[in-house]
Design an enzyme around this catalytic site. Structure first.
Site, mmCIF file in Angstrom:
data_model
loop_
_atom_site.group_PDB
_atom_site.id
_atom_site.type_symbol
_atom_site.label_atom_id
_atom_site.label_comp_id
_atom_site.label_asym_id
_atom_site.label_seq_id
_atom_site.Cartn_x
_atom_site.Cartn_y
_atom_site.Cartn_z
ATOM 1 N N GLU A 133 19.650 -12.382 -19.356
ATOM 2 C CA GLU A 133 20.358 -13.641 -19.614
ATOM 3 C C GLU A 133 19.605 -14.477 -20.633
ATOM 4 O OE1 GLU A 133 21.192 -18.029 -18.847
ATOM 5 O OE2 GLU A 133 19.322 -16.886 -18.862
ATOM 6 N N GLU A 134 18.284 -14.452 -20.518
ATOM 7 C CA GLU A 134 17.461 -15.296 -21.385
ATOM 8 C C GLU A 134 17.535 -14.881 -22.850
ATOM 9 O OE1 GLU A 134 16.361 -17.949 -20.425
ATOM 10 O OE2 GLU A 134 15.718 -17.886 -18.339
#
Length: 502
Positions: free
Chosen positions: A162-163
């Site tokens: 996600e990052e």
């Protein structure tokens, strides 16, 4: 949670969805549980230990991430979930999503609950997002302990990378066949739910704040209302947070799946008003260790974590075990069903009268008449043509109205009227301009109103859901009115997907 500066958000689409906010008719027979804070913190301790043993982080492509995924999967396997470690590649490294299905429930009506499991490389990521991962993990384990038998099918997900730009959730959505994607009726996302200087934010599904990206797909408002209902029950005020594409709901709303969730704040600064509302320290970040090495097991507010864990369980139990409402009557306007324009013979509008049709888009300082409908090709629109300029076919001269065919309502039970709507106008409008909906039976009641204002308002589909139980047992008609009563102001309106449920 991704840094906001890296976002390139997909457009939000809207689809109809039969979700309802909690009512007596849809309440779960099984009481939502009190999620153990001790258990949630034990998961956080394990994630911290995994990071410590693997270079201080749990980032994509690093051994700490795979160890985190295996920890989550192992607990779910033991609890009776059917789990999958879905692999994908990004930046030359293998990432993983953990997907866990609870047996039973309607396979064509799926509630998904998700959180990202990865950290940044700078630290262990215990608030961002061990907090969301641990709370949905403990919720899933409680589903197993209680042998929950939901009416909807429950699917939990822990996303990778996600990052680095929502890579795991985007991979999942992109690779879900269209037929399977259509079965996912709602997605709840939990990213940073234990910030040390917390706020209590709920994704603004209905766009009641009127800022940023607009409402989520139809059904998002009901998800927002369900989460708000829990916080109201414990006396904690909430505020909206925009669908800004910053977390893993982004790929879901971009394909029309409604979404909701909670958030306790990242690098943003808590204002004095927010500190007065929630406590904590004004002038400091909600999470001063955001994306830093100090985002450790000590970087958690236990009260916020506990409240959000219980809110998650409340939303899962309430939504997943609700009895779906029965559709009494609906109209998507794809065929003519007998709506009557100017039913009372009293309309004064000279242009922009209500009609059913395929609308053409107009713009004037932003979108005014929407050329896209909520579903299908047609909607009810005030003058469907665009013309040479935005004002050629807008409402002029006063009021225009249109009325549904007769609808016989059943006796008893809770009856709700839902519909999608927009009212758009230029800055030359005023509160004399409006969009109104009335139910006309043995008596008449105005059940919805949106007034104009002397500010520019762009067209954006929103949803309304109102109780019309007072009309149970009657034969009624739905009367829709819109007006340009300010004198040649630019006003456009649309209605789509009208539905009455019990």
């Amino acid at each position: 949670m991704r840094n906001l500066r890296t976002i390139g958000m997909a457009a939000i689409l809207a689809i109809p969805l039969a979700l309802t906010a909690p009512t007596a008719a849809t309440a779960s027979a099984a009481a939502p549980p009190d999620i153990s804070l001790t258990n949630v913190k034990a998961h956080l301790s394990q994630l911290q230990s995994i990071a410590t043993a693997n270079g201080g982080n749990r980032a994509h492509g690093r051994p700490g991430y795979l160890a985190s995924a295996n920890y989550v999967k192992g607990l779910l396997d033991g609890a009776g979930f059917t789990t999958t470690l879905q692999s994908f590649t990004y930046n030359g490294a293998t990432g993983y999503n953990v997907i866990a299905d609870w047996p039973g429930g309607d396979p064509n009506d799926i509630l998904m609950v998700g959180a990202h499991l990865d950290s940044v490389t700078a630290g262990p990521g215990i608030n961002d997002n061990g907090s969301g991962s641990a709370t949905i993990l403990e919720t899933a384990l409680e589903v197993s302990r209680q042998a929950l038998a939901p009416t909807k099918h429950l699917r939990f997900a822990w996303w990778g990378a996600e990052e680095l730009g929502l890579r795991g959730s985007q991979f999942y959505v992109n690779n879900l066949p269209a037929a399977e994607r259509a079965k996912v009726k709602a997605y709840l996302n939990f990213d940073m739910v234990g910030s040390p200087n917390p706020g209590y934010f709920v994704y603004d599904g209905d766009n009641s704040d009127g800022v940023g990206s607009g409402p989520g797909p139809a059904g998002s408002a009901q998800l927002e209302a369900t989460l708000q209902a829990y916080f109201t029950s414990i006396g904690v005020p909430t505020r909206g947070t925009d669908f800004d594409g910053r977390s893993d709901y982004g790929p879901f709303i971009s394909v029309g799946i409604p979404a909701g969730g909670t958030f306790t704040g990242a690098e943003g600064i808590k204002s004095s008003a927010q500190a007065a509302l929630w406590g904590g320290t004004a002038g400091q970040a909600f999470d001063s260790c955001y994306h830093r090495s100090c985002d450790t097991a000590s970087n958690i507010n236990d009260t916020a974590l506990d409240r959000n864990a219980d809110a998650i369980a409340y939303s899962v139990w309430t939504i997943a075990t609700a009895v779906p409402p029965v559709v009494v009557w609906q109209d998507t306007f794809e065929t003519a069903t007998g709506w009557t324009a100017n039913p009372g013979g009293t309309d004064t509008a000279t242009t922009g009268q209500w009609e059913r049709g395929d609308p053409e888009a107009t713009t004037s300082s932003g979108a005014k008449q929407l050329g896209t409908t909520v579903s299908g090709t047609n909607d009810l629109v005030t003058g469907r043509l665009a013309g040479a300029s935005a004002g050629d076919h807008d409402i002029d001269g006063g009021t225009t109205s249109i009325q549904s065919p007769a609808v016989t309502l059943p006796s008893g039970g809770t009856l709700r009227l839902g519909f999608s709507w927009y009212l758009a106008h230029g800055s030359n409008a005023s509160s004399a301009d409006f969009l109104r909906v009335r139910v006309v039976g043995s008596t008449s009641s105005q059940v919805f109103q949106q007034l104009g204002a002397a500010t520019n308002r762009n067209g954006a589909w929103a949803t309304a859901d109102v109780d019309i139980s007072a009309f149970a047992g009657q034969t009624v008609r739905i009367l829709i009115e819109a007006a340009d009563a300010s004198g040649a102001s630019l006003v456009e309106a649309g209605i789509d997907d009208v539905k009455i449920t019990r």
